[in-house]
Design a protein around this motif. Structure first.
Motif, PDB file in Angstrom:
ATOM      1  N   CYS A  89      -8.172  -4.514  -2.050  1.00 54.27           N
ATOM      2  CA  CYS A  89      -6.841  -4.421  -1.325  1.00 54.27           C
ATOM      3  C   CYS A  89      -6.660  -6.782  -0.799  1.00 54.27           C
ATOM      4  N   LEU A  90      -5.329  -6.775  -1.515  1.00 58.87           N
ATOM      5  CA  LEU A  90      -5.134  -8.236  -1.103  1.00 58.87           C
ATOM      6  C   LEU A  90      -4.070  -8.130   0.174  1.00 58.87           C
ATOM      7  N   THR A  91      -3.737  -9.146   0.616  1.00 52.56           N
ATOM      8  CA  THR A  91      -2.669  -9.551   1.800  1.00 52.56           C
ATOM      9  C   THR A  91      -0.904  -8.847   0.836  1.00 52.56           C
ATOM     10  N   GLU A  92      -1.309  -9.171   0.065  1.00 53.96           N
ATOM     11  CA  GLU A  92       0.456  -8.946  -0.280  1.00 53.96           C
ATOM     12  C   GLU A  92       0.496  -6.937  -0.629  1.00 53.96           C
ATOM     13  N   LEU A  93      -0.347  -6.311  -0.077  1.00 55.14           N
ATOM     14  CA  LEU A  93      -0.461  -5.300  -0.837  1.00 55.14           C
ATOM     15  C   LEU A  93       0.526  -4.412   1.363  1.00 55.14           C
ATOM     16  N   ILE A  94      -0.078  -5.077   1.999  1.00 53.66           N
ATOM     17  CA  ILE A  94      -0.077  -5.115   3.877  1.00 53.66           C
ATOM     18  C   ILE A  94       1.842  -4.260   3.419  1.00 53.66           C
ATOM     19  N   GLU A  95       2.767  -5.450   2.307  1.00 54.13           N
ATOM     20  CA  GLU A  95       4.453  -4.743   3.157  1.00 54.13           C
ATOM     21  C   GLU A  95       4.521  -3.226   2.537  1.00 54.13           C
ATOM     22  N   TYR A 127      -2.293   2.246  14.797  1.00 50.82           N
ATOM     23  CA  TYR A 127      -1.099   1.244  13.827  1.00 50.82           C
ATOM     24  C   TYR A 127      -2.396   1.085  13.091  1.00 50.82           C
ATOM     25  N   VAL A 128      -3.267   0.316  13.585  1.00 48.02           N
ATOM     26  CA  VAL A 128      -4.368  -0.551  12.255  1.00 48.02           C
ATOM     27  C   VAL A 128      -4.755   0.494  11.901  1.00 48.02           C
ATOM     28  N   GLN A 129      -5.286   1.476  12.025  1.00 44.95           N
ATOM     29  CA  GLN A 129      -6.271   2.590  11.061  1.00 44.95           C
ATOM     30  C   GLN A 129      -4.957   3.129  10.282  1.00 44.95           C
ATOM     31  N   THR A 130      -4.046   3.648  10.529  1.00 42.20           N
ATOM     32  CA  THR A 130      -3.160   4.396   9.600  1.00 42.20           C
ATOM     33  C   THR A 130      -2.390   3.591   8.721  1.00 42.20           C
ATOM     34  N   VAL A 171       4.335   3.795   5.082  1.00 44.49           N
ATOM     35  CA  VAL A 171       4.205   4.938   6.345  1.00 44.49           C
ATOM     36  C   VAL A 171       5.706   5.185   6.568  1.00 44.49           C
ATOM     37  N   ILE A 172       6.527   4.246   6.905  1.00 43.94           N
ATOM     38  CA  ILE A 172       7.757   4.548   7.269  1.00 43.94           C
ATOM     39  C   ILE A 172       9.020   5.058   6.749  1.00 43.94           C
ATOM     40  N   LEU A 209      -2.934   1.096   2.754  1.00 47.37           N
ATOM     41  CA  LEU A 209      -3.996   0.080   2.219  1.00 47.37           C
ATOM     42  C   LEU A 209      -5.675   0.507   1.385  1.00 47.37           C
ATOM     43  N   PHE A 210      -6.116   1.525   2.135  1.00 51.31           N
ATOM     44  CA  PHE A 210      -7.309   1.749   1.433  1.00 51.31           C
ATOM     45  C   PHE A 210      -6.638   3.118  -0.485  1.00 51.31           C
TER      46      PHE A 210
END
Length: 373
Positions: A276-282, A258-261, A288-289, A266-267
């Motif tokens: 790459c900032l935290t805001e991009l996580i969502e 999951y971390v790699q995915t 992915v979903i 993100l990359f």
């Protein structure tokens, strides 16, 4: 091979793209080199197969052993196990030259007439499972090859616990009989069902009792993951906040796949020269979903209604315990018999996982998709 995205989500590429596991690699390598068989136990997607591949890339093993990995997760009986074991061995030996693979082909007397050759004289595993007509005979031939191979061998069997469910109830005893005679081959038994693996190797009544060294995997240390991820971003002309990596790691409890995915996504969405900032996580998670949405819809559609109800209930709980107790049943308007029957089916289909009485949806991305429906 040019690597566009260094965060590998399928298979093993090279040590360069493999995060940490320095101590685990040395420990596993030392065990097999020193003549031990190993039961390697950890939840799925934590990196067992990657660790084995990385171990096989160590010079002490790579230069001196034949190494084989066979995934038996989808097998249902001894015949299928023998089929995939033979296929894996031939596929690994083919690139190493005629003298190497010919020794194996010649050992397979029971299948020799079924093995074809291409125009270059290379053997093809053009068999079907049904061609393995006498599995025990072919298995004996495979073990005969392993003992006569020109180099010592290491065989890794992934998802080893599935053999406990084979209709041939003596499968463990058959394998144990062959393996205990091996002088030229060491075995790594990798498994994700902790209770089943423990029972197979720790119970005095089972054939593999006290026959192996036991090894388990924990999530990769977060500091090592931060160093690994930031190093790869910088190597490719990008950057990533430490806080972003920590958030991804914690959200998925350090489970490697999951971390790699998420890091892979993100990359991909970070511009060259960008950060790459935290805001991009969502955004990454939703991407992915969304990519898996059609698959998830099809999976859910195929489930019987009772299994679907119980799956959603477990999903809403996150980590569900006491699922046949009154509070859980009343809250989700279920009955104990419904839950018991549904859970059995969901476990068999790998929709959910169970560890020490705690149930959860196996695929964390699927669980997030379910919550959005």
């Amino acid at each position: 091979m040019a690597v566009v995205n260094p965060f590998i989500t399928q298979g093993y590429l090279s040590p360069r793209y493999f995060c940490d596991r320095v101590e685990e690699t040395k420990y596993l390598t030392d065990l097999v080199i020193n003549g031990n068989n190993v039961a390697l136990i950890s939840p799925r997607r934590l990196g067992k197969t990657g660790l084995i591949c990385h171990c096989f890339e160590q010079q002490r093993i790579k230069d001196n052993y034949h190494t084989f990995i066979v995934d038996i997760y989808a097998t249902k009986n001894l015949q299928e196990l023998v089929f995939y074991l033979g296929k894996s061995i031939l596929g690994t030996l083919k690139p190493q030259g005629r003298k190497v693979w010919e020794r194996f082909v010649n050992a397979l007397s029971s299948l020799r007439s079924s093995i074809s050759f291409d125009i270059n004289g290379m053997p093809e595993w053009g068999l079907s499972v049904g061609d393995v007509k006498v599995p025990q005979t072919t298995l004996e031939e495979i073990f005969m090859y392993l003992e006569q191979a020109d180099k010592p061998c290491i065989v890794a069997i992934d998802e080893f616990q599935v053999i406990a469910d084979y209709p041939e109830k003596n499968t463990e005893a058959i394998l144990r009989t062959h393996i205990q005679r091996c002088k030229n081959t060491r075995f790594i038994y990798a498994g994700s069902q902790r209770h089943m693996m423990a029972e197979m190797f720790v119970s005095p009544s089972r054939p593999f009792y006290q026959s192996t060294s036991m090894m388990s995997l924990a999530p990769i240390n977060i500091d090592h993951y931060i160093e690994f991820a930031q190093g790869l971003f910088r190597e490719y002309g990008k950057d990533i906040e430490q806080e972003t990596i920590i958030e991804v790691y914690q959200r998925y409890e350090g489970v490697t796949w999951y971390v790699q995915t998420i890091l892979n996504t993100l990359f991909a969405i970070t511009e060259p020269g960008g950060k790459c900032l935290t805001e991009l996580i969502e955004t990454a998670i939703q991407q992915v979903i969304t990519q898996q949405s059609f698959t998830y819809s099809a999976l859910l559609y195929q489930l019987p209604s009772k299994q679907k109800e119980v799956l959603i209930a477990i999903c809403k709980e996150g980590k569900a315990t006491n699922i046949t107790a009154r509070p859980f049943l009343q809250h989700y308007h279920l009955t104990a018999s419904t839950v018991q029957g549904a859970v059995k089916g969901l476990l068999e289909k790998d929709f959910i996982t169970q560890d020490l009485g705690t149930y959860s949806v196996y695929d964390k991305f699927f669980a997030m998709w379910l919550m959005q429906q």
